[in-house]
Each structure stands twice: as structure tokens, then as C-alpha cells.
Design an enzyme around this catalytic site. Structure first.
Site, PDB file in Angstrom:
ATOM      1  N   THR A  36    -133.400  26.973  41.139  1.00  0.00           N
ATOM      2  CA  THR A  36    -133.700  25.563  40.932  1.00  0.00           C
ATOM      3  C   THR A  36    -135.177  25.362  41.221  1.00  0.00           C
ATOM      4  O   THR A  36    -135.775  26.109  42.007  1.00  0.00           O
ATOM      5  CB  THR A  36    -132.818  24.625  41.785  1.00  0.00           C
ATOM      6  OG1 THR A  36    -132.931  23.299  41.284  1.00  0.00           O
ATOM      7  CG2 THR A  36    -133.180  24.655  43.261  1.00  0.00           C
ATOM      8  N   CYS A  42    -135.980  16.074  47.063  1.00  0.00           N
ATOM      9  CA  CYS A  42    -134.628  16.619  46.913  1.00  0.00           C
ATOM     10  C   CYS A  42    -134.434  17.793  47.876  1.00  0.00           C
ATOM     11  O   CYS A  42    -135.399  18.378  48.355  1.00  0.00           O
ATOM     12  CB  CYS A  42    -134.394  17.110  45.488  1.00  0.00           C
ATOM     13  SG  CYS A  42    -134.374  15.817  44.231  1.00  0.00           S
ATOM     14  N   HIS A  59    -128.552  21.083  44.100  1.00  0.00           N
ATOM     15  CA  HIS A  59    -129.852  20.393  44.085  1.00  0.00           C
ATOM     16  C   HIS A  59    -129.562  18.920  44.360  1.00  0.00           C
ATOM     17  O   HIS A  59    -129.279  18.154  43.444  1.00  0.00           O
ATOM     18  CB  HIS A  59    -130.507  20.592  42.720  1.00  0.00           C
ATOM     19  CG  HIS A  59    -131.895  20.062  42.617  1.00  0.00           C
ATOM     20  ND1 HIS A  59    -132.889  20.790  42.004  1.00  0.00           N
ATOM     21  CD2 HIS A  59    -132.470  18.907  43.010  1.00  0.00           C
ATOM     22  CE1 HIS A  59    -134.020  20.071  42.015  1.00  0.00           C
ATOM     23  NE2 HIS A  59    -133.775  18.926  42.619  1.00  0.00           N
TER      24      HIS A  59
END
Length: 171
Positions: A36, A42, A59
Site C-alpha cells: 500500500t 491513514c 489501509h
């Protein structure tokens, strides 16, 4: 539950790579790489059983559920952690041996008058959700003011965190 399944071989003899997008999660085993990128505020949550060679990556976008995940299984910390743990266990992880690694949760923007940024709240809520489910956090690279990309290898239970400010770190 919708999970990302975009698998791409790196080369003919290289392991598969599964890209995990924002608010998504995926589980793999062996030498498949879960990746990711674009982690700012995040949080990337890796959950795995090191003895089984199975792990998953989420995520996480928000600290709290908004009531509308728009088909995104990992939009909020609580829901992402719950779904990720269930998916990892369904793939063969022993719940008694499951552990977690975290990365991200940066303070990307400074808004005056706000006591705690989204990144900090994402990390806090993710830690709490893991603690509520008796999953210990064994390593983390959180906070700061820089973005990160992740590569998780279930077989070795390694999470490589890359940032332009900090270089590569293996958790």
C-alpha cells in the site's frame, strides 16, 4: 465483504503482489507481497500469525465509522481491525498467536484550534481496536509529518516501511 484481489507478478519468477488501496484490506500467505502507498494520516495495519505464514494488511482511512463505508471494508479503524482479524483467521492464522504491526498516522496538515490530528486519532483508535481483540502491537512506525509506503511479506512476517524522509525500515 469486499477485499482487493489485484494480483500482479513482479517478474515471471517473482512472487505475486497484491495492491491494497485506501480503505481496503487483503490477506495472503507465503511470499506474496501485500503493498500500500500514500499513507499520510491513514494507518497501515498488518495482522499476522508468524508461525502460519499468513498475514493481512488494511489501509485505514478514518478513526471512527461514518455509517457509510461505500463498499470500503477498511474505511474506519474499528471495522477494519475486526474484518482484518477475521479474514486472517479464516486464512489459517491461530488467534492465540496473532499479532500486529502499525505504520502511518502522520500529521500531514496543521489546523489551528484542533488539539489532535486525524493521524493521531487513527493510530489511537487502531491500537484500541487491536487491544480490545487481544492482538498485541509488536512493532510500529507512526506519527511524524511524512508519508509512507508499505510492503508486507506474510512468509517472513516482515513489514517494510518506506518514506522519502526516513528511507526504508523493516518492522
Amino acid at each position: 465483504m469486499s477485499m482487493t484481489t489485484e494480483r500482479q507478478p513482479l517478474t515471471d519468477d517473482a512472487p505475486d503482489r497484491v495492491k491494497v488501496g485506501v480503505a481496503e484490506l487483503a490477506v495472503a500467505s507465503g511470499d506474496t507481497r501485500l503493498t500500500t502507498s500514500g499513507l499520510g494520516s491513514c494507518v497501515g495495519v498488518a495482522v499476522g500469525d508468524p508461525t502460519a505464514g499468513v498475514a493481512g494488511l488494511a489501509h485505514v482511512m478514518l478513526p471512527e465509522a461514518t455509517g457509510d463505508d461505500r463498499g470500503k471494508p477498511a474505511k474506519s479503524a474499528d471495522i477494519a481491525v475486526e474484518r482484518l482479524i477475521a479474514a486472517v483467521e479464516d486464512a489459517g492464522a491461530d488467534p492465540a498467536l496473532t499479532e500486529a504491526k502499525l505504520a502511518g498516522g502522520s500529521r500531514m496538515f496543521d489546523f489551528s484550534g484542533v488539539s489532535e490530528g486525524v493521524g493521531e486519532r487513527n493510530v489511537e483508535r487502531t491500537r484500541q481496536a487491536l487491544e480490545d481483540r487481544d492482538v498485541p502491537v509488536v512493532a510500529e512506525d507512526v506519527g511524524g509529518g511524512h508519508g509512507r509506503s508499505l510492503v508486507l511479506v506474510p512468509e517472513t512476517w516482515t513489514l517494510t516501511v518506506t518514506s522519502t524522509h526516513q528511507g526504508d525500515e523493516t518492522l
